[in-house]
Write a protein that holds these residues in place. Sequence first.
Motif, mmCIF file in Angstrom:
data_model
loop_
_atom_site.group_PDB
_atom_site.id
_atom_site.type_symbol
_atom_site.label_atom_id
_atom_site.label_comp_id
_atom_site.label_asym_id
_atom_site.label_seq_id
_atom_site.Cartn_x
_atom_site.Cartn_y
_atom_site.Cartn_z
ATOM 1 N N GLN A 199 0.957 -1.123 0.060
ATOM 2 C CA GLN A 199 -0.167 -0.013 -0.015
ATOM 3 C C GLN A 199 0.749 1.065 0.023
ATOM 4 O OE1 GLN A 199 -3.354 0.017 -0.075
ATOM 5 N NE2 GLN A 199 -3.179 -2.100 -0.447
ATOM 6 N N PRO A 200 0.438 2.351 -0.463
ATOM 7 C CA PRO A 200 1.206 3.607 -0.422
ATOM 8 C C PRO A 200 1.499 3.961 1.014
ATOM 9 C CG PRO A 200 -0.952 3.874 -1.428
ATOM 10 C CD PRO A 200 -0.881 2.435 -1.326
ATOM 11 N N VAL A 201 2.289 4.963 1.226
ATOM 12 C CA VAL A 201 2.844 5.333 2.599
ATOM 13 C C VAL A 201 1.666 6.398 2.937
ATOM 14 C CG1 VAL A 201 4.529 6.138 4.068
ATOM 15 C CG2 VAL A 201 4.995 4.784 2.052
ATOM 16 N N THR A 202 1.537 6.263 4.115
ATOM 17 C CA THR A 202 0.424 7.354 4.562
ATOM 18 C C THR A 202 1.175 8.418 5.411
ATOM 19 O OG1 THR A 202 0.084 6.165 6.589
ATOM 20 C CG2 THR A 202 -1.637 5.588 4.879
ATOM 21 N N PRO A 203 0.596 9.722 5.144
ATOM 22 C CA PRO A 203 1.285 11.002 6.135
ATOM 23 C C PRO A 203 1.516 10.413 7.387
ATOM 24 C CG PRO A 203 -0.515 11.900 4.617
ATOM 25 C CD PRO A 203 -0.682 9.950 4.633
ATOM 26 N N GLU A 204 0.652 9.657 8.137
ATOM 27 C CA GLU A 204 0.842 9.366 9.527
ATOM 28 C C GLU A 204 2.158 8.505 9.818
ATOM 29 O OE1 GLU A 204 -2.155 8.735 8.134
ATOM 30 O OE2 GLU A 204 -3.138 10.461 8.854
ATOM 31 N N GLU A 205 2.350 7.508 8.978
ATOM 32 C CA GLU A 205 3.733 6.971 8.808
ATOM 33 C C GLU A 205 4.847 7.780 8.651
ATOM 34 O OE1 GLU A 205 3.814 3.008 6.854
ATOM 35 O OE2 GLU A 205 1.674 3.596 6.280
ATOM 36 N N MET A 206 4.669 8.708 7.567
ATOM 37 C CA MET A 206 5.636 9.441 7.591
ATOM 38 C C MET A 206 6.165 10.331 8.476
ATOM 39 S SD MET A 206 6.996 8.303 4.619
ATOM 40 C CE MET A 206 8.152 9.489 4.208
ATOM 41 N N LYS A 207 5.157 10.746 9.041
ATOM 42 C CA LYS A 207 5.473 11.788 10.386
ATOM 43 C C LYS A 207 6.119 11.005 11.484
ATOM 44 C CE LYS A 207 1.624 15.173 9.804
ATOM 45 N NZ LYS A 207 0.609 15.686 10.397
ATOM 46 N N VAL A 254 9.169 12.961 8.386
ATOM 47 C CA VAL A 254 9.008 13.519 6.887
ATOM 48 C C VAL A 254 7.661 14.131 6.801
ATOM 49 C CG1 VAL A 254 8.772 12.997 4.457
ATOM 50 C CG2 VAL A 254 10.532 11.938 5.987
ATOM 51 N N ASN A 255 7.442 15.546 6.698
ATOM 52 C CA ASN A 255 6.158 16.130 6.545
ATOM 53 C C ASN A 255 5.677 16.049 4.978
ATOM 54 O OD1 ASN A 255 6.064 16.843 9.335
ATOM 55 N ND2 ASN A 255 7.499 18.652 8.845
ATOM 56 N N MET A 256 4.650 15.271 4.851
ATOM 57 C CA MET A 256 4.160 15.339 3.534
ATOM 58 C C MET A 256 3.139 16.415 3.317
ATOM 59 S SD MET A 256 3.666 11.157 2.970
ATOM 60 C CE MET A 256 2.995 11.225 1.498
ATOM 61 N N LYS A 257 2.905 16.994 1.970
ATOM 62 C CA LYS A 257 2.024 17.808 1.968
ATOM 63 C C LYS A 257 0.492 17.056 1.420
ATOM 64 C CE LYS A 257 4.954 21.436 -0.182
ATOM 65 N NZ LYS A 257 5.275 21.993 -1.689
ATOM 66 N N ASN A 258 -0.280 17.888 1.689
ATOM 67 C CA ASN A 258 -1.958 17.287 1.283
ATOM 68 C C ASN A 258 -2.044 16.974 -0.081
ATOM 69 O OD1 ASN A 258 -4.457 16.479 1.501
ATOM 70 N ND2 ASN A 258 -5.270 18.070 2.267
ATOM 71 N N VAL A 312 -1.114 19.870 -3.378
ATOM 72 C CA VAL A 312 -0.238 19.899 -4.649
ATOM 73 C C VAL A 312 -1.102 19.497 -6.020
ATOM 74 C CG1 VAL A 312 1.677 18.705 -5.460
ATOM 75 C CG2 VAL A 312 1.617 19.134 -2.911
ATOM 76 N N THR A 313 -1.320 20.497 -6.926
ATOM 77 C CA THR A 313 -1.903 20.298 -7.913
ATOM 78 C C THR A 313 -0.832 20.402 -9.266
ATOM 79 O OG1 THR A 313 -2.731 22.428 -8.234
ATOM 80 C CG2 THR A 313 -4.069 20.804 -7.101
ATOM 81 N N LEU A 314 -1.170 20.165 -10.317
ATOM 82 C CA LEU A 314 -0.551 20.414 -11.429
ATOM 83 C C LEU A 314 -0.246 21.746 -11.820
ATOM 84 C CD1 LEU A 314 1.367 18.987 -13.830
ATOM 85 C CD2 LEU A 314 -0.922 18.932 -15.100
ATOM 86 N N GLU A 315 -1.520 22.570 -11.636
ATOM 87 C CA GLU A 315 -1.365 24.021 -11.890
ATOM 88 C C GLU A 315 -0.676 24.692 -10.938
ATOM 89 O OE1 GLU A 315 -4.292 22.139 -11.575
ATOM 90 O OE2 GLU A 315 -4.980 22.163 -13.842
ATOM 91 N N SER A 316 -0.485 24.473 -9.542
ATOM 92 C CA SER A 316 0.268 25.086 -8.511
ATOM 93 C C SER A 316 1.581 24.869 -8.817
ATOM 94 C CB SER A 316 0.028 24.506 -7.140
ATOM 95 O OG SER A 316 0.283 23.206 -7.020
ATOM 96 N N GLU A 317 2.183 23.490 -9.249
ATOM 97 C CA GLU A 317 3.520 23.357 -9.477
ATOM 98 C C GLU A 317 4.067 24.060 -10.759
ATOM 99 O OE1 GLU A 317 5.657 21.720 -7.527
ATOM 100 O OE2 GLU A 317 4.095 21.773 -6.366
#
Length: 105
Positions: A47-55, A59-63, A67-72
């Motif tokens: 399964q993909p890594v969850t933000p809770e696991e990364m914290k 590591v702080n993951m963005k929501n 993060v969208t294509l337009e913002s980048e």
Amino acid sequence: MSLVDKLNYYSTRKSFKYGIPFLIMMVAGSFGLQQFSNLRYQYAKKQPVTPEEMKKYGVNMKNRKDVTLESEYDKVKSVDIDNWENKRGPRPWEEQESQPSTAKH
């Protein structure tokens, strides 16, 4: 006929020269493909890594919604690509003190 005579007789036959190696490659190839497909299915179940696991690891993951294509694209569009300076990084064999520090700490 002795065993040596039989081997000499069969070694001159095309079915022995080409058939036996072909069958060996087919059997060995099926075992090799089985190992590769095992790896594929083994890691497909992850399964993909969850933000809770990364914290937990610091590591702080963005929501994902932030993060969208337009913002980048807006970030990249604002970068000035005509005026830039090439900065040389330190090499592993050079002393760290002799290089000017370009990284922010």
